[in-house]
Motif scaffolding. Structure first.
Motif, PDB file in Angstrom:
ATOM      1  N   ALA A 150       0.827  -1.211   0.000  1.00 36.86           N
ATOM      2  CA  ALA A 150       0.000   0.000   0.000  1.00 36.86           C
ATOM      3  C   ALA A 150       0.861   1.261   0.000  1.00 36.86           C
ATOM      4  N   ARG A 151       0.267   2.372  -0.448  1.00 33.28           N
ATOM      5  CA  ARG A 151       0.863   3.712  -0.372  1.00 33.28           C
ATOM      6  C   ARG A 151       2.154   3.829  -1.187  1.00 33.28           C
ATOM      7  N   ALA A 152       2.196   3.088  -2.293  1.00 31.49           N
ATOM      8  CA  ALA A 152       3.421   2.998  -3.083  1.00 31.49           C
ATOM      9  C   ALA A 152       3.780   4.301  -3.802  1.00 31.49           C
ATOM     10  N   LEU A 153       2.840   5.238  -3.890  1.00 34.85           N
ATOM     11  CA  LEU A 153       3.149   6.538  -4.502  1.00 34.85           C
ATOM     12  C   LEU A 153       3.401   7.610  -3.437  1.00 34.85           C
ATOM     13  N   TRP A 154       3.242   7.227  -2.196  1.00 34.16           N
ATOM     14  CA  TRP A 154       3.575   8.016  -1.011  1.00 34.16           C
ATOM     15  C   TRP A 154       3.259   9.503  -1.143  1.00 34.16           C
ATOM     16  N   LYS A 155       1.932   9.773  -1.120  1.00 27.68           N
ATOM     17  CA  LYS A 155       1.450  11.161  -1.107  1.00 27.68           C
ATOM     18  C   LYS A 155       1.905  11.950  -2.334  1.00 27.68           C
ATOM     19  N   GLY A 156       2.080  11.242  -3.444  1.00 25.59           N
ATOM     20  CA  GLY A 156       2.491  11.886  -4.684  1.00 25.59           C
ATOM     21  C   GLY A 156       3.970  12.224  -4.746  1.00 25.59           C
ATOM     22  N   ARG A 157       4.732  11.841  -3.732  1.00 28.29           N
ATOM     23  CA  ARG A 157       6.137  12.240  -3.670  1.00 28.29           C
ATOM     24  C   ARG A 157       7.049  11.319  -4.475  1.00 28.29           C
ATOM     25  N   VAL A 158       6.652  10.067  -4.666  1.00 30.81           N
ATOM     26  CA  VAL A 158       7.507   9.101  -5.367  1.00 30.81           C
ATOM     27  C   VAL A 158       7.721   9.519  -6.821  1.00 30.81           C
ATOM     28  N   ALA A 159       6.695  10.072  -7.426  1.00 29.20           N
ATOM     29  CA  ALA A 159       6.787  10.467  -8.834  1.00 29.20           C
ATOM     30  C   ALA A 159       7.656  11.713  -9.059  1.00 29.20           C
ATOM     31  N   ASP A 160       7.985  12.400  -7.993  1.00 26.02           N
ATOM     32  CA  ASP A 160       8.786  13.630  -8.111  1.00 26.02           C
ATOM     33  C   ASP A 160      10.209  13.346  -7.615  1.00 26.02           C
ATOM     34  N   PRO A 161      11.177  13.217  -8.527  1.00 27.59           N
ATOM     35  CA  PRO A 161      12.546  12.882  -8.109  1.00 27.59           C
ATOM     36  C   PRO A 161      13.181  13.916  -7.195  1.00 27.59           C
ATOM     37  N   ALA A 162      12.607  15.107  -7.131  1.00 22.78           N
ATOM     38  CA  ALA A 162      13.144  16.133  -6.233  1.00 22.78           C
ATOM     39  C   ALA A 162      12.793  15.849  -4.771  1.00 22.78           C
ATOM     40  N   LYS A 163      11.798  14.991  -4.557  1.00 25.03           N
ATOM     41  CA  LYS A 163      11.403  14.638  -3.189  1.00 25.03           C
ATOM     42  C   LYS A 163      12.299  13.502  -2.716  1.00 25.03           C
ATOM     43  N   ARG A 164      13.108  13.772  -1.713  1.00 19.90           N
ATOM     44  CA  ARG A 164      14.123  12.806  -1.300  1.00 19.90           C
ATOM     45  C   ARG A 164      13.985  12.392   0.159  1.00 19.90           C
ATOM     46  N   ASP A 165      12.786  12.488   0.715  1.00 18.50           N
ATOM     47  CA  ASP A 165      12.578  12.000   2.072  1.00 18.50           C
ATOM     48  C   ASP A 165      12.746  10.486   2.094  1.00 18.50           C
ATOM     49  N   GLU A 166      12.906   9.924   3.271  1.00 21.53           N
ATOM     50  CA  GLU A 166      13.264   8.514   3.405  1.00 21.53           C
ATOM     51  C   GLU A 166      12.231   7.578   2.784  1.00 21.53           C
ATOM     52  N   ALA A 167      10.951   7.851   3.024  1.00 23.67           N
ATOM     53  CA  ALA A 167       9.905   6.963   2.516  1.00 23.67           C
ATOM     54  C   ALA A 167       9.813   7.029   0.995  1.00 23.67           C
ATOM     55  N   ALA A 168       9.793   8.239   0.426  1.00 22.98           N
ATOM     56  CA  ALA A 168       9.698   8.385  -1.030  1.00 22.98           C
ATOM     57  C   ALA A 168      10.884   7.740  -1.715  1.00 22.98           C
ATOM     58  N   THR A 169      12.072   7.928  -1.159  1.00 25.87           N
ATOM     59  CA  THR A 169      13.280   7.340  -1.750  1.00 25.87           C
ATOM     60  C   THR A 169      13.231   5.820  -1.686  1.00 25.87           C
ATOM     61  N   ALA A 170      12.729   5.277  -0.572  1.00 23.08           N
ATOM     62  CA  ALA A 170      12.639   3.821  -0.427  1.00 23.08           C
ATOM     63  C   ALA A 170      11.684   3.233  -1.463  1.00 23.08           C
ATOM     64  N   PHE A 171      10.528   3.847  -1.634  1.00 24.30           N
ATOM     65  CA  PHE A 171       9.569   3.347  -2.625  1.00 24.30           C
ATOM     66  C   PHE A 171      10.131   3.466  -4.039  1.00 24.30           C
ATOM     67  N   ARG A 172      10.772   4.591  -4.330  1.00 19.86           N
ATOM     68  CA  ARG A 172      11.331   4.808  -5.672  1.00 19.86           C
ATOM     69  C   ARG A 172      12.394   3.752  -5.986  1.00 19.86           C
ATOM     70  N   THR A 173      13.256   3.486  -5.009  1.00 22.67           N
ATOM     71  CA  THR A 173      14.297   2.472  -5.184  1.00 22.67           C
ATOM     72  C   THR A 173      13.686   1.091  -5.360  1.00 22.67           C
ATOM     73  N   LEU A 174      12.694   0.778  -4.538  1.00 23.77           N
ATOM     74  CA  LEU A 174      12.046  -0.531  -4.600  1.00 23.77           C
ATOM     75  C   LEU A 174      11.393  -0.762  -5.963  1.00 23.77           C
ATOM     76  N   ILE A 175      10.635   0.202  -6.437  1.00 23.93           N
ATOM     77  CA  ILE A 175       9.933   0.056  -7.709  1.00 23.93           C
ATOM     78  C   ILE A 175      10.925  -0.143  -8.855  1.00 23.93           C
ATOM     79  N   ALA A 176      12.008   0.606  -8.839  1.00 17.89           N
ATOM     80  CA  ALA A 176      13.023   0.485  -9.892  1.00 17.89           C
ATOM     81  C   ALA A 176      13.704  -0.877  -9.850  1.00 17.89           C
ATOM     82  N   GLU A 177      14.044  -1.354  -8.675  1.00 21.03           N
ATOM     83  CA  GLU A 177      14.724  -2.642  -8.555  1.00 21.03           C
ATOM     84  C   GLU A 177      13.812  -3.792  -8.976  1.00 21.03           C
ATOM     85  N   LEU A 178      12.546  -3.720  -8.601  1.00 20.30           N
ATOM     86  CA  LEU A 178      11.608  -4.781  -8.978  1.00 20.30           C
ATOM     87  C   LEU A 178      11.374  -4.793 -10.493  1.00 20.30           C
ATOM     88  N   ALA A 179      11.298  -3.609 -11.098  1.00 18.56           N
ATOM     89  CA  ALA A 179      11.069  -3.523 -12.542  1.00 18.56           C
ATOM     90  C   ALA A 179      12.211  -4.160 -13.318  1.00 18.56           C
TER      91      ALA A 179
END
Length: 210
Positions: free
Chosen positions: A157-186
């Protein structure tokens, strides 16, 4: 309101929730515990039913909203649900009973997920659902893939994390973790993945068999 927001609003509002889910959602909001959106709940139900899931494990019980969606759709399933908040789990137990779900179909484990998950049997679950502690999502998904059977599903759940995952400028811990996870799984040949934009995003992973 943008076209995207209109679509999101329409999808969420088109869902008709079971009375017991609506009651659990209301209590969850009163307690300040954000439940999955109706649209995400409906997707959980569809995936659990389509997979004919018999064994479910959930990280993050809350007061039972997501558990109810899955148990009411996968009608022969058994749910193991982990949460550190025993008070919330007691409320969840009451909502499960209110929905007519037999007690034998639910096992609630009180504890920290990172301590409980390593003790669970690998390749034992048809569906794993993760909705807890976003900065630790990579660790939880690693455990989820270990626990899932070949062909099993891991949902986050919450894989787009308040819209922050889609914005590479958002580098908080949760957004970065989801972004990394999605890229690695792909990039992995061991899984098939998709991200649904419903709610705050639902990451869907299938553990491919040999």
């Amino acid at each position: 309101m943008s076209e995207h927001d209109l679509n999101w609003k329409y999808v969420d509002e088109s869902v008709v929730e079971h009375e017991s889910i609506a009651k659990a959602r209301q209590q969850s909001l009163e307690l300040g515990v954000e439940p999955v959106s109706p649209a995400v709940g409906a997707q959980l139900a569809v995936l659990a039913a389509a997979a004919r899931a018999r064994t479910l494990i959930e990280v993050g019980t809350g007061v039972g909203v997501s558990g109810l969606w899955m148990l009411l759709a996968a009608r022969t399933s058994q749910l193991t649900s982990i949460d550190i908040e025993t008070e919330y789990q007691q409320h969840a137990r009451e909502h499960f009973a209110d929905a007519g779900i037999a007690p034998a179909r639910v096992r609630l484990i009180a504890g920290r997920a990172h301590e409980v998950l390593p003790r669970m049997n690998e390749s034992s679950y048809d569906l794993v659902f993760i909705d807890a502690d976003a900065p630790s999502v990579i660790e939880y998904v690693e455990h989820g893939l270990r626990l899932a059977k070949p062909g099993g599903i891991v949902l986050v759940a919450r894989a787009l994390w308040k819209g922050r995952v889609a914005d590479p400028a958002k580098r908080d811990e949760a957004a970065t973790a989801f972004r990394t996870l999605i890229a690695e799984l792909a990039a992995s040949a061991a899984v098939a993945t998709s991200v649904s934009p419903a709610g705050d995003g639902l990451l869907q992973i299938v553990k491919l068999g040999a």
